[in-house]
Design an enzyme around this catalytic site. Structure first.
Site, mmCIF file in Angstrom:
data_model
loop_
_atom_site.group_PDB
_atom_site.id
_atom_site.type_symbol
_atom_site.label_atom_id
_atom_site.label_comp_id
_atom_site.label_asym_id
_atom_site.label_seq_id
_atom_site.Cartn_x
_atom_site.Cartn_y
_atom_site.Cartn_z
ATOM 1 N N TRP A 303 47.291 60.515 41.552
ATOM 2 C CA TRP A 303 47.988 61.536 42.330
ATOM 3 C C TRP A 303 46.977 62.351 43.131
ATOM 4 O O TRP A 303 45.795 62.386 42.810
ATOM 5 C CB TRP A 303 48.784 62.460 41.404
ATOM 6 N N TRP A 356 54.859 64.006 39.960
ATOM 7 C CA TRP A 356 56.274 64.350 39.838
ATOM 8 C C TRP A 356 56.513 65.506 38.872
ATOM 9 O O TRP A 356 57.491 66.250 39.009
ATOM 10 C CB TRP A 356 57.080 63.133 39.390
#
Length: 462
Positions: A303, A356
């Site tokens: 990420w 997320w």
């Protein structure tokens, strides 16, 4: 005396623990536990606490009319509750504690701790099965948990007729009315949009009936258009326990019987099915309650740290009009249209490549209808890390989504006043000079480059 411990089930209608406790022919009291530190750990939004506060006060008055007092105790965290509840039971002479089952891991662990403390103190307890539509999990032919929604849903539908009409009525008065109870104040609560979602059980039931009778038939046609009232608007009531999902099923089946259509084909029932499926997964795969992805290989996904992008996303300043309109709707009302939840989540995870879990927590901190299982399931679906999730190569194009679901820019203009005068053909992606003139930001990403970046990140995992 029987004591009913209410948690996320603040209603009289179809409340198994409350109903069965009142059937015992003994005095009944209701208990609610305030746990502010735990709520913060769970990212409960201040407006959700405001809604819950109103719901508790409404419920307290309704219970008093039936001769049932609503009692409140406070502890910081779930771990502090066993001793507090046992002490309360001993002081009040409680012979039996009743409560309804809850699904997430922290809540199940809390209940087990309370049960053990009650047993040690010689206080009996009665846990009612979950108020999900199907009280027991559905398994596949190998006796294991399903991992894909559609076969689970088929099996789930087949079992629904077997349960019959399982809803329970409101309990009758068991004693003379009590004086109006003192108002309850929940720490950390803030005002919410009472004009949109009054925290009243009877309003929830009326709204359910109106939706199923008047707007359900056009649900498939209207549900993806954020500018119209095409959804049920019942999620705050389901998430806060003012409305039973079994009552929703019953109303659907009753109308289908009256009007002669097949209730199993109802598209809104399928959405209730998704809600149940995410709870089902929480039971079968407890890691979902521990910030873990369903697809374990995605733990290796790289990420990005993009604090500026996250802030722009949170504030509705990404430069993609429909994404920004959705985020501004969330901040202004505490609710977001489901199509826009998918779009904004996909934008954060796929195009900004932000973990997320950051989005999941932010939504819970903002949503009036924040529901742990559904929110987790929705975010993992959008991030392609979850069970039966969106395929990793599916990347929502924000401009195409805008052109498809808000073609005339009606929703965008409502939420983004800077763009109110922009003509239809430009509103989905205003040219740079017009953005600067109107004070609307330039796009925070290049869509094509961002799309290729996330696809490459996922390819290395396959």
């Amino acid at each position: 005396m029987n004591l009913v411990w209410l948690r996320n089930d603040l209603r009289l209608d179809d409340n198994p623990a409350l109903y069965h406790a009142c059937q015992q022919g003994q005095p009944v009291a209701v208990l609610y536990c305030i746990t502010p530190t735990q709520w913060r750990l769970h990212h409960e939004s201040p407006i959700k606490l405001g809604f819950r506060q109103d719901a508790l006060n409404q419920l307290g008055q309704a219970l008093a009319q039936r001769g049932i007092p609503l009692e409140v105790i406070q502890a910081a965290r779930f771990d502090d509750l066993p001793g507090c509840i046992v002490d309360h039971c001993i002081q009040r002479g409680i012979r039996k504690l009743w409560f309804n089952e809850e699904i997430p891991v922290d809540e199940r662990h809390r209940d087990q701790q309370v049960v053990e403390a009650l047993s040690d103190a010689g206080v009996r307890y009665e846990m009612q099965v979950s108020d999900q539509i199907l009280p027991q999990p559905v398994f596949n032919q190998q006796g294991a948990y399903f991992k894909v929604f559609t076969p689970w849903y088929r099996a789930w539908l087949k079992q629904l007729p077997e349960i019959g009409d399982c809803t329970l009525p409101e309990p009758e008065a068991i004693a003379p009315p009590l004086p109006a109870p003192a108002a309850i104040a929940l720490p950390g609560s803030e005002p919410y949009r009472r004009d949109l979602w009054p925290a009243d059980e009877q309003h929830a039931l009326s709204r359910l009936t109106h939706f199923v009778q008047e707007r359900r038939a056009r649900y498939s046609e209207c549900r993806d258009i954020p500018s119209i009232n095409g959804t049920s608007g019942l999620s705050p009531y389901l998430a806060n326990g003012l409305l039973s999902p079994r009552r929703c099923l019953q109303v659907i089946r009753q109308l289908a019987t009256m009007d002669g259509w097949e209730w199993r084909d109802d598209p809104w029932l399928r959405e209730l099915g998704w809600r149940e499926f995410y709870r089902y997964l929480m039971i079968g795969f407890p890691r979902l309650s521990r910030n873990q992805p369903f697809k374990l290989q995605t733990r290796a996904l790289q990420w990005e740290r993009n604090e500026e992008g996250v802030v722009a996303w949170q504030q509705g300043r990404t430069g993609f009009p429909l994404v920004d309109a959705g985020m501004r709707q969330l901040r202004q009302t505490g609710w977001m249209h489901n199509r826009l939840r998918m779009l904004t989540a996909s934008f954060l995870c796929k195009l900004l490549l932000v973990d997320w879990r950051i989005g999941e927590a932010f939504f819970m901190e903002q949503l009036l209808d924040g529901d742990f299982a559904s929110n987790n399931g929705g975010w993992q679906w959008s991030a392609s890390t979850g069970c039966d999730a969106s395929p990793w190569f599916r990347i929502f194009n924000p401009t195409r989504q805008s052109e498809r679901f808000d073609p005339e820019g009606q929703f965008i203009r409502t939420l983004i006043p800077e763009l109110a005068t922009v003509e239809n053909r430009l509103i989905h992606n205003p040219p740079p000079a017009l953005r600067e003139q109107l004070g609307y930001p330039q796009p925070v990403i290049d869509y094509r480059q961002a799309r290729e970046r996330v696809l490459e990140r996922f390819r290395v995992l396959t």
